[in-house]
Design a protein around this motif. Structure first.
Motif, mmCIF file in Angstrom:
data_model
loop_
_atom_site.group_PDB
_atom_site.id
_atom_site.type_symbol
_atom_site.label_atom_id
_atom_site.label_comp_id
_atom_site.label_asym_id
_atom_site.label_seq_id
_atom_site.Cartn_x
_atom_site.Cartn_y
_atom_site.Cartn_z
ATOM 1 N N LEU A 33 0.344 -0.972 3.284
ATOM 2 C CA LEU A 33 -0.271 -2.269 3.584
ATOM 3 C C LEU A 33 -1.754 -2.264 3.242
ATOM 4 O O LEU A 33 -2.276 -3.253 2.706
ATOM 5 C CB LEU A 33 -0.057 -2.614 5.063
ATOM 6 N N GLU A 70 -3.226 -0.570 0.917
ATOM 7 C CA GLU A 70 -3.322 -0.679 -0.548
ATOM 8 C C GLU A 70 -2.969 -2.085 -1.017
ATOM 9 O O GLU A 70 -3.578 -2.618 -1.932
ATOM 10 C CB GLU A 70 -2.376 0.336 -1.209
ATOM 11 N N THR A 71 -1.947 -2.645 -0.385
ATOM 12 C CA THR A 71 -1.529 -3.998 -0.770
ATOM 13 C C THR A 71 -2.661 -4.990 -0.545
ATOM 14 O O THR A 71 -2.978 -5.813 -1.409
ATOM 15 C CB THR A 71 -0.285 -4.431 0.030
ATOM 16 N N TYR A 72 -3.277 -4.908 0.625
ATOM 17 C CA TYR A 72 -4.376 -5.833 0.908
ATOM 18 C C TYR A 72 -5.544 -5.599 -0.048
ATOM 19 O O TYR A 72 -6.079 -6.538 -0.633
ATOM 20 C CB TYR A 72 -4.849 -5.654 2.361
#
Lengths: 170, 335
Positions: free
Chosen positions: B7, B9-11
């Motif tokens: 998460l 990294e995703t953000y």
């Protein structure tokens, strides 16, 4: 601190947070814009608080969570069911390209979560707030925050307790 | 890989989506100016409504259809009862008309609320022109004086909104606003429209899509807004109310394509405090309703009352109505 100075200083962080919260550039812009206009109207009161930036961030969160706005954007969160059930294409941790694709999938799925759950994830994993702090922002109990997080991670098929989880929905 | 890392990294990988802050500041400043203008306008418009007798009725159509004017309402019933429409004491109208509009313009909204009248047209893709009357805006950093047909006028060419305002012979201020992502040519269009504005023709604002058979106890119909997107919005408030009328003292009925909130959805006040959650209401003519308390009142939604996919939303201020009033109002709605 004058409002203009506060706005210039905090706007970059607020906008980025709003993007993580909403998953949508236009909506993030809209939410932050509306909140900043309201914050200007009550600036005297806000600047007397301990943490004006957190206060405004809470306003952004609630603006996003508010049911009035939710209606307006309810239609943009659809993700085909087939995508959710797509089988694994490999180990995303090993291949940067697959990892990028994986992040895109997670990003798409974040947008399908109920808003409270999305807010909890953004506050926890982007803003780095503790569950107690998140509970204050959302005006609920820390146990409720944990419940939202658990349900969100389950929907995303991410297991917070498993450090080797390959992640996402593959 | 842990959920936290995925998460995070995703953000981080989507931070690029954030619009540049310097692009937002003009829009925020625009919003602040608009808010100030509305605040100033509400008081002036309410005063106009008082002079006009404070009660309005309805008639006419938006799209040139043939619907007959619907009788309005003036209610003085004892608290706790609803009353059928009595004779119409007035008609909500807009009196400003534009003698010239860009080719292909389509009227998309018309309203007369508390004496504040306005009409809006879609004049090009994502470009809206609004003609309205009311109190004058305070000059801002974008304002400059010009002359339109020999009249002194003020033109403001802000980042997202072009506005031209001038005094009418009646003493009211007419305003031409153009909102567009790209305002190239907005000043030229605005000046030409302003030069063609006429005052005095009474164009009625008639409800479309549905009518209401009863009115909330003790309230009068104070305005109607009609729009291609929103349907009809009825505004009820005390007939003699003066000055700005807060939501707590009025009842608004809206037809919308938006769905009711889900059961359990939360409502927050402007300080972010939880004030209520959506709960199942009782059926209205066989359609399930949803009820939610907000900081100044209660809202009742009924989906499908008019047609599938359409929701009736009734916002009742705490000082204007009870939940029973809202149910009665909903039950009296007809296509």
């Amino acid at each position: 601190v004058e409002f203009e100075e506060f706005a210039r200083r905090t706007l970059p962080g607020l906008v980025r947070y709003a993007v993580m919260l909403t998953g949508d550039r236009e909506l993030a812009q809209d939410v932050v814009q509306e909140v900043m206009v309201r914050a200007h109207a009550r600036w005297r009161r806000i600047q007397r608080t301990d943490r004006p930036e957190l206060y405004v961030k809470t306003m952004v969160t609630h603006e996003y969570l508010s049911w009035r706005r939710r209606w307006a954007v309810r239609s943009i969160t659809a993700v085909p069911d087939a995508d959710l059930d797509r089988p694994s294409a490999g180990d995303p941790a090993a291949d940067p390209a697959l990892r990028d694709a994986d992040r895109a999938d997670v990003w798409a799925q974040l947008r399908t979560l109920p808003r409270q759950q999305r807010a909890v994830l953004a506050l926890r994993y982007y803003e780095g707030l503790t569950d107690t702090e998140i509970a204050e922002v959302l005006d609920c109990r820390p146990a409720t925050v944990r419940s939202y997080a658990t349900r969100a991670l389950a929907t995303l098929r991410l297991d917070a307790t498993n450090p080797t989880n390959a992640g996402a929905n593959r | 890989m842990s959920a936290e890392l995925i998460l995070t990294e995703t953000y981080a990988g989507h931070e690029y989506l954030a619009p540049p802050p310097h692009e937002m500041m003009p829009a925020i400043q625009d919003g602040i100016r608009t808010r100030r203008r509305r605040k100033a306008a509400v008081g002036a418009f309410a005063a106009v409504a008082l002079v006009a007798g404070g009660a309005v009725a309805v008639g006419g159509v938006l799209n040139g259809g043939g619907a007959a004017p619907t009788p309005g309402t003036r209610v003085g019933a004892p608290s706790g009862t609803a009353q059928k429409h009595p004779a119409a004491p007035a008609v909500p109208v807009v009196t400003l008309t534009a003698g010239w509009l860009p080719a292909g313009s389509r009227e998309v909204a018309r309203s007369s609320v508390y004496g504040h009248a306005s009409r809006s047209w879609l004049i090009a893709r994502d470009t809206y022109l609004t003609l309205s009357s009311g109190a004058a805006d305070k000059p801002d950093t974008f304002s400059r004086p010009i002359t339109v047909n020999g009249r002194r006028a003020t033109e403001s060419d802000g980042p997202k909104l072009y506005t031209l305002q001038f005094l009418l012979p009646s003493g009211a201020t007419a305003r031409v606003s153009i909102s567009a992502p790209d305002r190239t040519g907005a000043a030229q269009t605005g000046r030409r429209v302003a030069a063609s504005v006429r005052d005095g023709q009474r164009v009625p604002v008639a409800p479309v899509e549905y009518t209401i058979g009863t009115a909330p106890s003790g309230l009068a119909l104070r305005g109607i807004s009609i729009g291609a997107e929103r349907g009809t919005v009825y505004t009820y408030a005390p007939a003699a109310a003066t000055g700005p009328i807060p939501p707590t003292q009025q009842v608004q009925v809206t037809s919308t394509r938006m769905l009711p909130p889900h059961i359990g959805d939360a409502s927050y006040d402007s300080n972010g405090h939880l004030v209520g959650r959506a709960a199942a209401g009782r059926p209205v003519r066989g359609h399930q309703s949803v009820v939610m308390t907000w900081s100044g009142g209660t809202t009742l939604w009924v989906e499908g009352l008019l047609a599938p996919g359409r929701t009736i939303q009734i916002d009742g201020g705490t000082r204007a109505s009870t939940l029973e009033d809202l149910y009665r109002l909903a039950a009296s709605i007809r296509r």
